[in-house]
Write a protein that holds these residues in place. Structure first.
Motif, PDB file in Angstrom:
ATOM      1  N   MET A 191      -4.515   6.151  -0.095  1.00  0.00           N
ATOM      2  CA  MET A 191      -3.738   4.920  -0.172  1.00  0.00           C
ATOM      3  C   MET A 191      -4.139   4.130  -1.424  1.00  0.00           C
ATOM      4  O   MET A 191      -5.326   3.980  -1.720  1.00  0.00           O
ATOM      5  N   GLU A 214       0.872  -1.171   0.000  1.00  0.00           N
ATOM      6  CA  GLU A 214       0.000   0.000   0.000  1.00  0.00           C
ATOM      7  C   GLU A 214       0.909   1.221   0.000  1.00  0.00           C
ATOM      8  O   GLU A 214       1.971   1.214   0.636  1.00  0.00           O
ATOM      9  N   SER A 265       1.096   5.769  -0.311  1.00  0.00           N
ATOM     10  CA  SER A 265       0.490   7.093  -0.377  1.00  0.00           C
ATOM     11  C   SER A 265       1.572   8.091  -0.721  1.00  0.00           C
ATOM     12  O   SER A 265       2.682   8.035  -0.179  1.00  0.00           O
TER      13      SER A 265
END
Length: 679
Positions: free
Chosen positions: A621, A613, A615
């Motif tokens: 995300m 994941e 960001s």
């Protein structure tokens, strides 16, 4: 074997090329300028390129070229290199000015009247010029090709001021000429960008009824022998117009040859930009020579070398590498690609060929092939694995891996290959490069069915755009198999056996024979290769691999050498001794501050590969699955791009091990070799 004939075009590299010429009227070193016509206070000039040791008492064949520009603009410099070549071979070659709308507020009819005057002037002054008045050819491109064609086909618009001197040329050499100016059955020119019909637009630019000066409408027996050079991908002057003209001209009993070029667009024949010949310039000049030789205007074969295979695309000089190999007797040659490059195949053969060509040269050969990797990984590896060694010559291959390993769409094929070629051009402008397209069974089948594979097609587009020479081995193999000259088994498969690698090495030798067929200069004749506008703004042209140690590690991440013996799946030796950034605990995070427009991860994705994941700059995300279809039994090297379109500047990325994973994966492991940043 080196060819006997000199690649004359390369001896002209120091001369400014059309495409750079903005000066009007132009000036040409070594050419004579004369006035062939005066209208009011406007003098129409012709520039004359004489053969070596030419005398006024000679009776040489001559040719007059007319530039293109839609009868609106253009420059006589367009045919400077054609004139220089033909003069070197014994013809008196001329490039003529004529009236155009942007400079003289005139239309096509006045341009044609000037062209008629130019041919009459040559004949009238033939004795003084050392020209045979019965061997005067007309040539031109686009609108200039239209003028040349009209001279031979259409009844003159003007009368001679000097008695019965004819304006009809004795031969015609036409480059993507406008031959259809008025409606004709089954012929359409299409529409302009504003939706208007092109025939209607042409009618506003002719000054007389368009049909009056439309060559195809005036075909008759007894026309001058003609050769037409036309690109099949021409949308400005559709290829079908040349096809139809040739058909009608030959039906009327005339000699009319049509030379077609599959992917060539309008203006394809021009010399080029940046001091380098265009891709089609050598072949069209060679074929022009052959045509003129056949009608007695030239003697001997073309003095310009061409590759023996039509699938060898010679687009740029190789002066820099030859200068290093010959004059400095030192050279660095790099090979970048996947397993086809890494294995002892074509690479070893090319190395042996280079050493045999330059036996006194001390070579450094760099094997930058990494099995399974695609052009994306190559673009980010380029700086450290290749450019840091400052090679003189670079060979690149990624078509097979972009197809079968990465399954790239066209966009990613372009971004990766442009990343390599553009980055190399920027960092080392003198670097000579070759792109080779290898082949696998699906690619071969597509080619045999008349379909260009996505990967090789995209790579070829990039190579052509940047003027980089290429070897279309994939098409060569498919064509040989279709012709019954080769079998897939003889070639050896995706990883070719000796015969297949030999075909590749021989095609590269064919290219180098062409590039190095002329005499060796004391200094490189071109300081650098031409650059080009970026095709995809998000291509990886500033790619660099950052070490995993650059990351700010949180709990659950460790930089170490995995215990590969205890892990399921095999590992390639090249990776087994490296420290990797490893994490397998769901939720484990790290961050990185970086500057650039794109970021990705170069990973080893094995049977337990997980999902990350991430960001960027505090945004939402997103997830990226690292597991690959080849991960089931191998810790597979791959580069995944997380974001390619960031605004230029500073950014921060946050990475963590995701709870989600691929159904076939045995775990959540993330093992990072490097962090890919497009700076």
């Amino acid at each position: 074997m080196f060819r006997v004939y000199a690649l004359f075009v390369l001896s002209l590299l120091c001369i400014p090329a059309f495409g750079q010429r903005k000066d009007y009227p132009p000036r040409f070193d070594g050419a004579r300028e004369e006035t062939y016509k005066t209208i009011g206070d406007v003098e129409m000039k012709v520039w004359i390129f004489d053969p070596p040791e030419h005398q006024a008492s000679d009776s040489r064949p001559a040719i007059v070229f007319f530039f293109g520009g839609g009868w609106k603009a253009g420059n006589p410099a367009q045919f400077e290199q054609h004139c220089r070549y033909l003069a070197s071979q014994g013809m008196v070659a001329m490039t003529a000015d004529y009236r155009v709308r942007s400079r003289h507020e005139t239309l096509a009819d006045k341009a044609l009247e000037d062209a008629e005057s130019a041919i009459r002037w040559v004949r009238q002054n033939a004795k003084r010029l050392g020209v045979d008045p019965d061997r005067v050819a007309a040539g031109g491109g686009s609108a200039g090709g239209h003028l040349a064609a009209c001279l031979g086909v259409v009844a003159p618009l003007s009368e001679s001021d000097s008695g019965a001197i004819s304006s009809i040329p004795d031969a015609m050499v036409l480059f993507n000429p406008a031959l259809v100016l008025a409606p004709l059955e089954n012929i359409s020119l299409g529409t302009n960008d504003d939706g208007t019909d092109k025939f209607d637009d042409i009618a506003t630019r002719t000054g007389v009824p368009a049909k009056r000066i439309s060559p195809i409408h005036h075909i008759h027996p007894g026309l001058p022998p003609t050769v037409i050079f036309h690109g099949e991908a021409d949308t400005t002057v559709p290829f079908v117009t040349a096809q139809r003209y040739r058909e009608l001209a030959t039906q009327a009993g005339n000699r009319c040859e049509l030379k077609s070029y599959r992917d060539a667009t309008h203006g394809f024949f021009n010399y080029g930009r940046g001091g380098e010949p265009g891709e089609y310039y050598p072949v069209t000049v060679s074929q022009m020579h052959t045509f003129l030789q056949s009608i007695g205007y030239l003697k001997g074969p073309p003095a310009i070398a061409l590759p023996q295979s039509k699938n060898v695309h010679f687009r740029s000089h190789f002066d820099h590498s030859r200068h290093a190999f010959v004059n400095q007797q030192k050279g660095t040659v790099a090979f970048l690609g996947g397993s086809i490059t890494e294995m002892d195949g074509y690479r070893v053969m090319v190395q042996a060929d280079l050493q045999a060509r330059f036996p006194e040269t001390q070579f450094t050969f760099i094997n930058a092939g990494v099995s399974s990797t695609c052009s994306t990984t190559g673009a980010f590896r380029l700086s450290e694995d290749v450019l840091a060694s400052k090679p003189d010559l670079l060979f690149v291959e990624f078509a097979v891996n972009d197809d079968q390993d990465a399954s790239h769409a066209e966009r990613e094929c372009i971004r990766g290959m442009e990343g390599i070629l553009r980055h190399a051009r920027t960092a080392l402008p003198k670097l000579d490069m070759v792109v080779t397209h290898f082949v696998n069974p699906p690619m071969r089948q597509k080619l045999q069915n008349g379909v260009t594979p996505i990967s090789s097609g995209a790579h070829e587009r990039v190579a052509s755009h940047y003027g980089v020479s290429s070897i279309d081995l994939a098409r060569e193999v498919a064509e040989q198999i279709s012709a019954g000259k080769l079998t897939w088994q003889q070639y050896g498969g995706t990883h070719p056996h000796e015969p297949g690698n030999r075909i590749a090495a021989d095609m590269i030798a064919d290219l180098l024979d062409t590039a190095w067929s002329d005499s060796i200069p004391d200094q490189p004749r071109s300081e650098s290769h031409r650059s080009a506008k970026q095709m995809d703004k998000n291509s990886y042209a500033r790619g660099k691999m950052l070490p995993p140690s650059a990351a700010n590690l949180g709990k659950g991440w460790v930089l170490h050498r995995p215990d590969w013996a205890s892990l399921p799946g095999s590992t390639r030796q090249r990776f087994s001794e490296l420290d990797l950034l490893c994490g397998k605990d769901v939720g484990a995070e790290w961050t990185l501050d970086f500057a650039g427009t794109g970021i990705g991860l170069y990973v080893l994705a094995g049977p337990d590969a997980g999902t990350v994941e991430y960001s960027i700059d505090g945004g939402e995300m997103r997830q990226q699955d690292l597991f690959h279809r080849f991960s089931k039994g191998l810790h597979y090297p791959r580069t995944v791009i997380l974001d390619a379109g960031l605004p230029r500047g500073k950014h921060q990325i946050r990475i963590r091990v995701a709870k989600a994973k691929h159904p076939s994966s045995a775990g959540h492991a993330v093992r990072i070799l490097s962090i890919a940043v497009n700076q």
